[in-house]
Design an enzyme around this catalytic site. Structure first.
Site: not given
Ligand SMILES: O=C(O)C(=O)C[C@]1(C(=O)O)C=C[C@@H](O)C=C1
Length: 367
Positions: A263, A265
Site C-alpha cells: 500500500t 500512502f
C-alpha cells in the site's frame, strides 16, 4: 548456556568495545542534536518550517550511497529516520494524523515516514484525517492512496479534489494481513471484521477457508481487532501489531491473496502552513486532470510529456460523476517543476486540460 556458567572472555572483551562505541555514538548523536536545535532557531528567526522532506531524503540517499557495510544498506534509512525524527522533535513537535486506532497500517506508515518522535493523532476515518489536517489540529496527515491488489483508494483521491491539502511525501508498506482471534482456531467464527480494503485483499482466502462467515466491514482493521477481542465468535483481519495490541492469536498468518501486497500512502499538509518541498534530485509530481470528451484529446494531453522527455509512472482514471462519461486522470510524473523540462511539460499540459490540479511534488520514497 555456556555464557551463564562461565562468561566467555572473548565475548566480554568484545562487549567492552561495543559499550565504548555506544558511548561515542551517544556523544556524537548529542552533538548532532545540538546542531539541529541551532538549525531550528535559525529557521524560527527566518520564519520557516522545521520539517524538510527533501533534506531528509538527501541525507538518507547520501549515506546509503556511502555505506561500505557490513551494515546492510536497507538498515540505513530506518536508523537515520529515527535519528532525524528525534532531532526534529527538538526543533518543534510534529503532529501527525492517520487512520487509527493504535496498530493500523496507517500508523505503521506514519511512524516509518516520520520516525517515532512525533505526536500521534489517530482519527476514526480517512475523511477525518483530511478534516483534522485541514483544520490545523495536525501538521501532517498520512492517507492510503494506492494498493497493489486493489488499485486506487478512491475515498482518499476524491478528498484531494475538495480540500486544499497537497502531498509533500510518500511512503509504502508491505501489507501482510493475518486472521486474528481470541481463541486459536478457525471453528465457530460467525463474522470477520476488517476495513473493506482488507476484506477485498483477502477475498480468495476467505472464500476458501471461511465461506460461511459474514464479512463485516468496519472503520479500520485495528477496530476489527478491538471488536474481536470483545467477542470470541468474531475474527479480524489485521496486522500482527494490532493482534498484540488487543491480545489476539494469529490463527492464520499472511492470508492476503497477493504475497507482494503493498500500500502506498501520501503525506499531506496545508499549503498555508507548509511550503512545497524543494527539489531533492529524485522527485515525483502528482496531478489530477480532466480532458474534453473529443477524439484524440487524451493523446494530445500526453504529447507535452513525451516532447519534454518526462516519464510518467502512473496513469489512472476515475469517473468524474458528472453523468457525462467524463473522467479524472490521476497522473504521476518523474521530476520537480523546478527543472525546465518538467515546468514546460506542465505548462503545456495545463493548457490542454479542462481541469488541472497539481496534488504535490515530493521526494520519491527512500528505503
Ligand atoms: O537540516 C535541517 O533543516 C534540519 O532541521 C535538520 C534535520 C536533521 O536532523 O538532519 C531535521 C529536520 C529536518 O526535517 C531536516 C533535517
Amino acid at each position: 548456556m555456556a555464557e551463564k556458567d562461565a562468561p566467555n572472555p572473548e565475548l566480554l572483551a568484545l562487549r567492552v568495545q561495543i559499550d565504548a562505541l555506544d558511548r561515542e555514538l551517544l556523544a556524537a548523536l548529542n552533538r548532532r542534536a545540538t546542531l539541529a536545535q541551532t538549525v531550528g532557531e535559525v529557521k524560527k528567526r527566518e520564519g520557516s518550517v522545521a520539517f524538510r522532506p527533501e533534506r531528509e531524503a538527501q541525507v538518507i540517499d547520501g549515506l546509503k550511497a556511502e555505506n561500505t557495510g557490513p551494515l546492510m544498506t536497507e538498515s540505513v534509512a530506518p536508523i537515520w529516520r529515527e535519528i532525524m525524527s528525534a532531532c526534529r522533535a527538538l526543533e518543534t513537535p510534529t503532529r501527525v494524523a492517520y487512520l487509527g486506532p493504535a496498530g493500523t497500517f496507517s500508523e505503521e506508515a506514519a511512524l516509518g515516514f516520520f520516525g517515532s518522535s512525533i505526536v500521534r493523532v489517530p482519527c476514526a476515518s480517512v475523511d477525518e484525517v483530511f478534516r483534522t489536517t485541514t483544520a490545523g489540529a495536525a501538521d501532517f496527515g498520512v492517507v492510503p492512496v494506492e494498493n497493489s491488489t486493489e488499485g486506487m483508494v478512491a475515498r482518499s483521491l476524491d478528498q484531494f479534489l475538495v480540500t486544499p491539502l497537497f502531498i509533500i511525501g510518500e511512503t509504502s508498506l508491505f501489507v501482510r494481513h493475518n486472521l486474528l482471534r481470541k481463541t486459536n482456531s478457525l471453528a465457530g467464527i460467525s463474522a470477520v471484521c476488517a476495513h473493506p480494503q482488507a476484506l477485498a485483499q483477502c477475498h480468495m482466502w476467505l472464500n476458501d477457508h471461511l465461506p460461511h462467515a459474514e464479512r463485516r466491514p468496519v472503520a479500520s482493521n485495528a477496530e476489527g481487532a478491538r471488536l474481536a477481542s470483545l467477542d470470541p465468535t468474531l475474527a479480524a483481519v489485521a496486522s500482527t501489531r494490532a493482534g498484540s495490541e488487543y491480545g489476539l492469536h494469529v490463527v492464520s498468518p499472511a492470508i492476503q491473496d497477493d504475497a507482494n501486497n503493498r500500500t502506498r500512502f501520501a503525506i499531506i499538509t496545508h499549503p498555508e502552513r507548509h511550503p512545497a518541498p524543494k527539489a531533492s534530485g529524485h522527485d515525483c509530481t502528482s496531478l489530477v486532470v480532466t480532458v474534453s470528451n473529443r477524439p484524440g484529446a487524451l493523446h494530445d494531453m500526453l504529447v507535452p510529456l513525451k516532447a519534454n522527455g518526462v516519464s510518467m509512472t502512473k496513469f489512472e482514471s476515475r469517473p468524474a460523476r458528472s453523468g457525462q462519461w467524463e473522467y479524472y486522470f490521476y497522473i504521476d510524473i518523474e521530476g520537480h517543476p523546478d527543472t525546465d523540462n518538467v515546468r514546460h511539460a506542465l505548462d503545456k499540459l495545463r493548457k490542454a486540460c479542462g481541469f488541472f490540479k497539481i496534488l504535490g511534488t515530493y521526494p520519491v520514497d527512500v528505503h
